[in-house]
Write a protein that holds these residues in place. Structure first.
Motif, PDB file in Angstrom:
ATOM      1  N   THR A 237      25.866 -32.783 -14.706  1.00 15.79           N
ATOM      2  CA  THR A 237      26.223 -31.754 -13.722  1.00 15.79           C
ATOM      3  C   THR A 237      25.795 -32.153 -12.313  1.00 15.79           C
ATOM      4  O   THR A 237      26.588 -32.101 -11.374  1.00 15.79           O
ATOM      5  CB  THR A 237      25.538 -30.433 -14.088  1.00 15.79           C
ATOM      6  OG1 THR A 237      24.149 -30.711 -14.320  1.00 15.79           O
ATOM      7  CG2 THR A 237      26.151 -29.772 -15.294  1.00 15.79           C
TER       8      THR A 237
ATOM      9  N   ARG B  13      32.596 -18.526 -24.375  1.00 18.83           N
ATOM     10  CA  ARG B  13      31.846 -17.389 -24.916  1.00 18.83           C
ATOM     11  C   ARG B  13      32.501 -16.951 -26.218  1.00 18.83           C
ATOM     12  O   ARG B  13      33.720 -17.070 -26.366  1.00 18.83           O
ATOM     13  CB  ARG B  13      31.877 -16.193 -23.942  1.00 18.83           C
ATOM     14  CG  ARG B  13      31.044 -16.381 -22.692  1.00 18.83           C
ATOM     15  CD  ARG B  13      29.555 -16.339 -23.003  1.00 18.83           C
ATOM     16  NE  ARG B  13      28.727 -16.455 -21.800  1.00 18.83           N
ATOM     17  CZ  ARG B  13      28.311 -17.605 -21.281  1.00 18.83           C
ATOM     18  NH1 ARG B  13      28.648 -18.753 -21.829  1.00 18.83           N
ATOM     19  NH2 ARG B  13      27.550 -17.603 -20.207  1.00 18.83           N
TER      20      ARG B  13
ATOM     21  N   HIS C 154      22.809 -16.120 -18.443  1.00 19.12           N
ATOM     22  CA  HIS C 154      22.720 -17.569 -18.651  1.00 19.12           C
ATOM     23  C   HIS C 154      22.811 -18.350 -17.344  1.00 19.12           C
ATOM     24  O   HIS C 154      23.055 -19.558 -17.356  1.00 19.12           O
ATOM     25  CB  HIS C 154      23.801 -18.039 -19.626  1.00 19.12           C
ATOM     26  CG  HIS C 154      23.560 -17.538 -21.014  1.00 19.12           C
ATOM     27  ND1 HIS C 154      22.491 -17.954 -21.768  1.00 19.12           N
ATOM     28  CD2 HIS C 154      24.223 -16.619 -21.757  1.00 19.12           C
ATOM     29  CE1 HIS C 154      22.518 -17.334 -22.934  1.00 19.12           C
ATOM     30  NE2 HIS C 154      23.548 -16.508 -22.947  1.00 19.12           N
TER      31      HIS C 154
ATOM     32  N   CYS D 101      22.287 -20.651 -14.356  1.00 14.67           N
ATOM     33  CA  CYS D 101      21.603 -21.959 -14.402  1.00 14.67           C
ATOM     34  C   CYS D 101      20.154 -21.891 -13.917  1.00 14.67           C
ATOM     35  O   CYS D 101      19.874 -21.462 -12.799  1.00 14.67           O
ATOM     36  CB  CYS D 101      22.380 -22.940 -13.533  1.00 14.67           C
ATOM     37  SG  CYS D 101      21.590 -24.541 -13.431  1.00 14.67           S
TER      38      CYS D 101
HETATM   39  C1  HEM Z   1      24.836 -29.237  -9.998  1.00 14.96           C
HETATM   40  C2  HEM Z   1      24.058 -29.166 -11.057  1.00 14.96           C
HETATM   41  C3  HEM Z   1      24.201 -28.135 -12.106  1.00 14.96           C
HETATM   42  C4  HEM Z   1      25.293 -27.395 -12.457  1.00 14.96           C
HETATM   43  C5  HEM Z   1      26.688 -27.433 -11.843  1.00 14.96           C
HETATM   44  C6  HEM Z   1      24.885 -26.531 -13.551  1.00 14.96           C
HETATM   45  C7  HEM Z   1      25.709 -25.606 -14.154  1.00 14.96           C
HETATM   46  C8  HEM Z   1      25.299 -24.696 -15.107  1.00 14.96           C
HETATM   47  C9  HEM Z   1      26.117 -23.659 -15.670  1.00 14.96           C
HETATM   48  C10 HEM Z   1      27.585 -23.407 -15.319  1.00 14.96           C
HETATM   49  C11 HEM Z   1      25.364 -22.974 -16.542  1.00 14.96           C
HETATM   50  C12 HEM Z   1      25.799 -21.741 -17.358  1.00 14.96           C
HETATM   51  C13 HEM Z   1      26.396 -22.150 -18.687  1.00 14.96           C
HETATM   52  C14 HEM Z   1      26.894 -20.946 -19.476  1.00 14.96           C
HETATM   53  O1  HEM Z   1      26.913 -19.821 -18.968  1.00 14.96           O
HETATM   54  O2  HEM Z   1      27.312 -21.139 -20.626  1.00 14.96           O
HETATM   55  C15 HEM Z   1      24.052 -23.576 -16.562  1.00 14.96           C
HETATM   56  C16 HEM Z   1      23.002 -23.177 -17.359  1.00 14.96           C
HETATM   57  C17 HEM Z   1      21.798 -23.856 -17.427  1.00 14.96           C
HETATM   58  N1  HEM Z   1      21.382 -24.898 -16.642  1.00 14.96           N
HETATM   59 FE1  HEM Z   1      22.437 -25.790 -15.181  1.00 14.96          FE
HETATM   60  N2  HEM Z   1      23.586 -26.796 -13.867  1.00 14.96           N
HETATM   61  C18 HEM Z   1      23.126 -27.769 -12.999  1.00 14.96           C
HETATM   62  C19 HEM Z   1      21.880 -28.333 -12.950  1.00 14.96           C
HETATM   63  C20 HEM Z   1      20.857 -28.024 -13.820  1.00 14.96           C
HETATM   64  C21 HEM Z   1      19.554 -28.639 -13.807  1.00 14.96           C
HETATM   65  C22 HEM Z   1      19.095 -29.691 -12.791  1.00 14.96           C
HETATM   66  C23 HEM Z   1      18.846 -28.074 -14.835  1.00 14.96           C
HETATM   67  C24 HEM Z   1      17.442 -28.311 -15.294  1.00 14.96           C
HETATM   68  C25 HEM Z   1      16.533 -28.965 -14.656  1.00 14.96           C
HETATM   69  C26 HEM Z   1      19.700 -27.094 -15.474  1.00 14.96           C
HETATM   70  C27 HEM Z   1      19.347 -26.293 -16.531  1.00 14.96           C
HETATM   71  C28 HEM Z   1      20.117 -25.276 -17.035  1.00 14.96           C
HETATM   72  C29 HEM Z   1      19.683 -24.422 -18.124  1.00 14.96           C
HETATM   73  C30 HEM Z   1      18.327 -24.493 -18.867  1.00 14.96           C
HETATM   74  C31 HEM Z   1      20.733 -23.523 -18.360  1.00 14.96           C
HETATM   75  C32 HEM Z   1      20.808 -22.434 -19.438  1.00 14.96           C
HETATM   76  C33 HEM Z   1      20.340 -21.118 -18.893  1.00 14.96           C
HETATM   77  C34 HEM Z   1      20.399 -20.032 -19.971  1.00 14.96           C
HETATM   78  O3  HEM Z   1      21.234 -20.109 -20.873  1.00 14.96           O
HETATM   79  O4  HEM Z   1      19.582 -19.124 -19.874  1.00 14.96           O
HETATM   80  N3  HEM Z   1      20.913 -27.088 -14.835  1.00 14.96           N
HETATM   81  N4  HEM Z   1      24.035 -24.623 -15.657  1.00 14.96           N
END
Ligand code: HEM
Length: 302
Positions: free
Chosen positions: A148, A196, A251, A253
């Motif tokens: 990502t 979902r 959820h 990020c």
């Molecule tokens: C540009 C970078 C990033 C993008 C575009 C991105 C995008 C997303 C998206 C769209 C989701 C939601 C997924 C869903 O609803 O099914 C998500 C969830 C998540 N992201 Fe990111 N992410 C990025 C960077 C990161 C980084 C750097 C980390 C950790 C260091 C991270 C950790 C997480 C986690 C743990 C979730 C799950 C949250 C939950 O379900 O409670 N993400 N991300």
């Protein structure tokens, strides 16, 4: 996951990584066109996350290739060979982090994985299960973080180089810099589809979604909806868009502050160091739909 204090701590490390990676990139550019994607965008996120989790730099290329393969499982129609690669990668990541968790349990440090183990110990009396939760968390984080953020960095640079009037505007108005990350995530997000499963029969618009059915939310397309955005096909650094690039709701990020920080620091440094950067050939894309990925972004500074 990242509050102000932890972000302030990590900021110095990321800024140092950026200068190191750009030093090398600049050297390569002296020789001719160079690939921003492999030399910068693919390098920085694994350095940030690897250092944060306390993983050795010698493992970064393995982690990159495993996460790259693992994301194939999230495509809409993966081929059998893609699924086999994704399965092998998921297995490799599990093995890798099982070993890391074993080491951290034996010798805990001041790092997130050690603290996840300590937290799970208070919730789960069975040590083996607690360790499973901790390594699943580590696998989840690395998969969520790498592809990502890599896409964000390459997409941001690609969009600025293909919209020179926006780059000029940004140089004249550096106050627009924080908008660039969010406008990039609106215009060309890493994740174009979020899935979902309906917990019960639900009516969406005029469509009945039955309990247990999966729905693909085409967030990339929604972000070009003219009912929501004025001139959605314009990439505009003045825009401060709301978007689904980091998801929405419970959820949302958890790494968004880190990704934003990384994008802003990289851009700030590139604007200072590389005034003449331009694309030397059209970028090439991996044939994917839901998880975007550039193969190459060849640029020149001459
Ligand atoms: C540009 C970078 C990033 C993008 C575009 C991105 C995008 C997303 C998206 C769209 C989701 C939601 C997924 C869903 O609803 O099914 C998500 C969830 C998540 N992201 Fe990111 N992410 C990025 C960077 C990161 C980084 C750097 C980390 C950790 C260091 C991270 C950790 C997480 C986690 C743990 C979730 C799950 C949250 C939950 O379900 O409670 N993400 N991300």
């Amino acid at each position: 996951m990242f509050d102000r204090t932890s972000l302030a701590e990590i900021k110095k490390t990321i800024a140092g990584n950026i200068e190191e990676v750009l030093d090398h990139f600049e050297k390569e550019l002296l020789e001719g066109p160079a690939d921003f994607n492999s030399l910068v965008a693919d390098k920085l996120p694994v350095m940030s996350i690897g250092q944060w989790l306390g993983l050795p730099a010698s493992d970064y290329s393995l982690l990159r290739s495993l996460t790259n393969d693992q994301t194939l499982s999230q495509e809409f129609f993966p081929s059998p060979s893609q699924l086999a690669r994704a399965d092998a990668a998921a297995h490799g990541l599990q093995e890798y982090f099982t070993a890391v968790v074993r080491e951290r349990r034996a010798a805990p440090g001041n790092d997130p994985i050690s603290s996840w183990i300590a937290t799970w110990d208070t919730l789960e009396p069975d040590r083996e299960r607690a360790d499973e939760e901790a390594h699943s968390m580590a696998v989840f984080v690395i998969v969520a973080a790498l592809e990502t953020t890599e896409h964000l960095l390459s997409s941001m640079v690609r969009l600025l180089l293909t919209h020179p009037e926006q780059l000029d505007r940004l140089r004249a108005h550096p106050e627009y810099l924080p908008n660039v990350v969010d406008e990039t995530l609106r215009y060309d997000p890493a994740i174009h589809a979020i899935s979902r499963i309906a917990p019960h029969d639900t009516v969406l618009g005029d469509t009945l979604v039955r309990e247990g059915e999966m729905v693909q939310l085409m967030v990339g397309a929604a972000q070009h909806d003219s009912r929501q955005y004025t001139d959605p096909e314009d990439f505009d650094v003045r825009r401060r868009p709301s978007h689904f690039g980091f998801g929405s709701g419970i959820h949302y990020c958890l790494g968004a502050p880190l990704a934003r920080l990384e994008g802003k620091l990289l851009l700030t440094s590139m604007l200072k160091r590389m005034p003449r950067l331009r694309m030397s050939e059209p970028p090439s894309w991996e044939p994917r739909v839901s998880f975007r990925r550039l193969n190459h972004l060849m640029v020149t500074a001459s």
